[in-house]
Design a protein around this motif. Structure first.
Motif, short mmCIF file in Angstrom:
data_model
loop_
_atom_site.label_atom_id
_atom_site.label_comp_id
_atom_site.label_asym_id
_atom_site.label_seq_id
_atom_site.Cartn_x
_atom_site.Cartn_y
_atom_site.Cartn_z
N ARG A 347 -2.72 -3.78 -4.64
CA ARG A 347 -3.92 -2.96 -4.84
C ARG A 347 -4.76 -3.49 -5.99
O ARG A 347 -5.99 -3.57 -5.90
CB ARG A 347 -3.51 -1.50 -5.11
CG ARG A 347 -2.81 -0.82 -3.95
CD ARG A 347 -2.53 0.67 -4.27
NE ARG A 347 -1.51 1.21 -3.39
CZ ARG A 347 -0.29 1.55 -3.76
NH1 ARG A 347 0.08 1.43 -5.03
NH2 ARG A 347 0.57 2.04 -2.87
N PHE A 352 -8.62 -2.45 -5.53
CA PHE A 352 -8.62 -1.01 -5.28
C PHE A 352 -8.56 -0.27 -6.63
O PHE A 352 -7.75 -0.61 -7.50
CB PHE A 352 -7.43 -0.59 -4.43
CG PHE A 352 -7.52 -1.03 -2.98
CD1 PHE A 352 -8.74 -1.36 -2.41
CD2 PHE A 352 -6.38 -1.12 -2.20
CE1 PHE A 352 -8.82 -1.77 -1.07
CE2 PHE A 352 -6.46 -1.52 -0.87
CZ PHE A 352 -7.68 -1.84 -0.31
N GLN A 354 -7.46 2.46 -9.08
CA GLN A 354 -6.27 3.30 -9.19
C GLN A 354 -6.28 4.03 -10.53
O GLN A 354 -6.93 3.61 -11.48
CB GLN A 354 -5.00 2.45 -9.09
CG GLN A 354 -4.90 1.65 -7.80
CD GLN A 354 -3.59 0.90 -7.71
OE1 GLN A 354 -2.57 1.45 -7.35
NE2 GLN A 354 -3.62 -0.38 -8.07
#
Length: 355
Positions: A347, A352, A354
């Protein structure tokens, strides 16, 4: 030199009964490997959705395949044994790989061509993307080795291609995050997040063919139950299937050359060799010149002796679904720890956001 932790991953679909070919070609080897390697063995129930199985049958088959794993000798304390859908990161990584893999790669997969047939437009997207999920199964644990048969080698080559493209596409990001591992690729030493997984090819004696057609592999999907010996078969059924196995009119040869052009004879000799732990040459020395009726009787006795303990243990385990579920639950929890650590890095690598 590859500095990834050496780890083995493999699995089987919960569709149909596991049979003698699965045992000799895969399960028996898995059991041996767990004594010397870090092993993860999975029941790949998500893959089974490509044929839209009945949900209740899928539940039961998942437990039955797990029972076969355990009855064959897989130790859930030595290895991680779990069902794929229990670890959600498999599907998460598969989507990332769907965006890495090329449609042309998928279209070239022999299995897709065979299963989709002429009506490709009516095939499911899952069937086309099946190898991408398979790559995710392996690379989610950064497995360095996969025991495969020759017919699965193409899928592993695709897994290697996906790993290499991911490593190349995100090389700067992997380097900046400091999560890469140095590994040897050909003559070069490169850094990447995923290993270029190596196949562990089983030997020719482990390729078990149909009892009805010695030119085709023994298969769970063959419509004739007489074509295979299921691990759940009782002694009477095993004996009947071997007695009815297709052969030719000639006697057993004394030399390997005498098996050329005799696919069914070659297969039965190979089965005897694999079950007895001998080479084909030794089997031919013992049975050369004898008729198949005598040979089949000896083979049936051997198969029953080898498989009956597995069958009995399978049936005991199937009658205790709570225990099977506890094994899968524990294995899933242990697999999830590894999966989440690696998926968290993925990720971050792809960008991404987070918490």
């Amino acid at each position: 030199m590859n500095s990834f932790k050496e780890r083995i991953f493999s699995g089987a679909q919960p569709t149909g009964n596991l049979h003698l070919g699965n045992y000799l070609g895969a399960l028996k080897r898995w059991v041996e490997l767990q004594d010397s390697h870090d092993c993860i063995y999975c029941v790949v129930d998500m893959h089974a959705l490509t044929i839209l199985p009945d949900p209740v049958e899928l539940l039961n088959s998942t437990r039955e395949i797990t029972a076969a794993y355990l009855a064959a000798g897989l130790d859930p304390k030595k290895s991680i044994v779990f069902n794929q859908s229990r670890v959600r990161q498999h599907s998460e990584l598969a989507w990332v790989f769907n965006c890495i893999a090329r449609i042309g790669w998928m279209n070239r997969m022999t299995q897709f061509k065979d299963k989709a047939g002429k009506d490709r437009d009516n095939a499911s997207l899952g069937l086309l993307a099946y190898p991408s999920l398979m790559a995710a199964d392996i690379l989610l644990y950064r497995a360095t080795h996969v025991p495969v048969g020759d017919d699965q080698k193409q899928h592993l080559e695709l897994t290697r291609d996906i790993a290499q493209k991911f490593n190349n596409d995100y090389s700067d990001r992997i380097r900046s995050l400091g999560v890469g591992v140095e590994m040897a690729v050909g003559d070069e030493t490169v850094s990447g997040y995923f290993p270029i997984t190596e196949p562990m090819i089983s030997g020719p004696a482990m390729r078990i063919m149909s009892l009805r057609d010695g030119t085709k592999k023994m298969s769970k999907s063959d419509p004739s139950d007489l074509s295979r010996i299921n691990l759940i078969d009782d002694a009477e059924t095993i004996t009947k299937k071997i007695r009815k196995a297709k052969t030719d009119a000639d006697a057993i040869p004394s030399e390997i050359d005498g098996l050329k052009g005799r696919a069914e004879a070659d297969n039965l000799v190979g089965v005897f060799a694999a079950l007895s732990g001998q080479q084909k040459e030794q089997v031919l020395r013992d049975f050369g010149g004898k008729q198949f009726s005598e040979f089949k009787a000896a083979l049936a006795d051997l198969a029953v002796a080898q498989l009956s303990p597995i069958t009995q243990e399978m049936r005991r385990l199937i009658a205790d679904p709570a225990y099977i579920d506890s094994v899968l639950r524990d294995g899933g929890a242990r697999a999830s720890v590894i999966a989440e650590e690696n998926m968290n890095n993925v990720r971050n690598i792809v960008g991404f956001l987070q918490d």
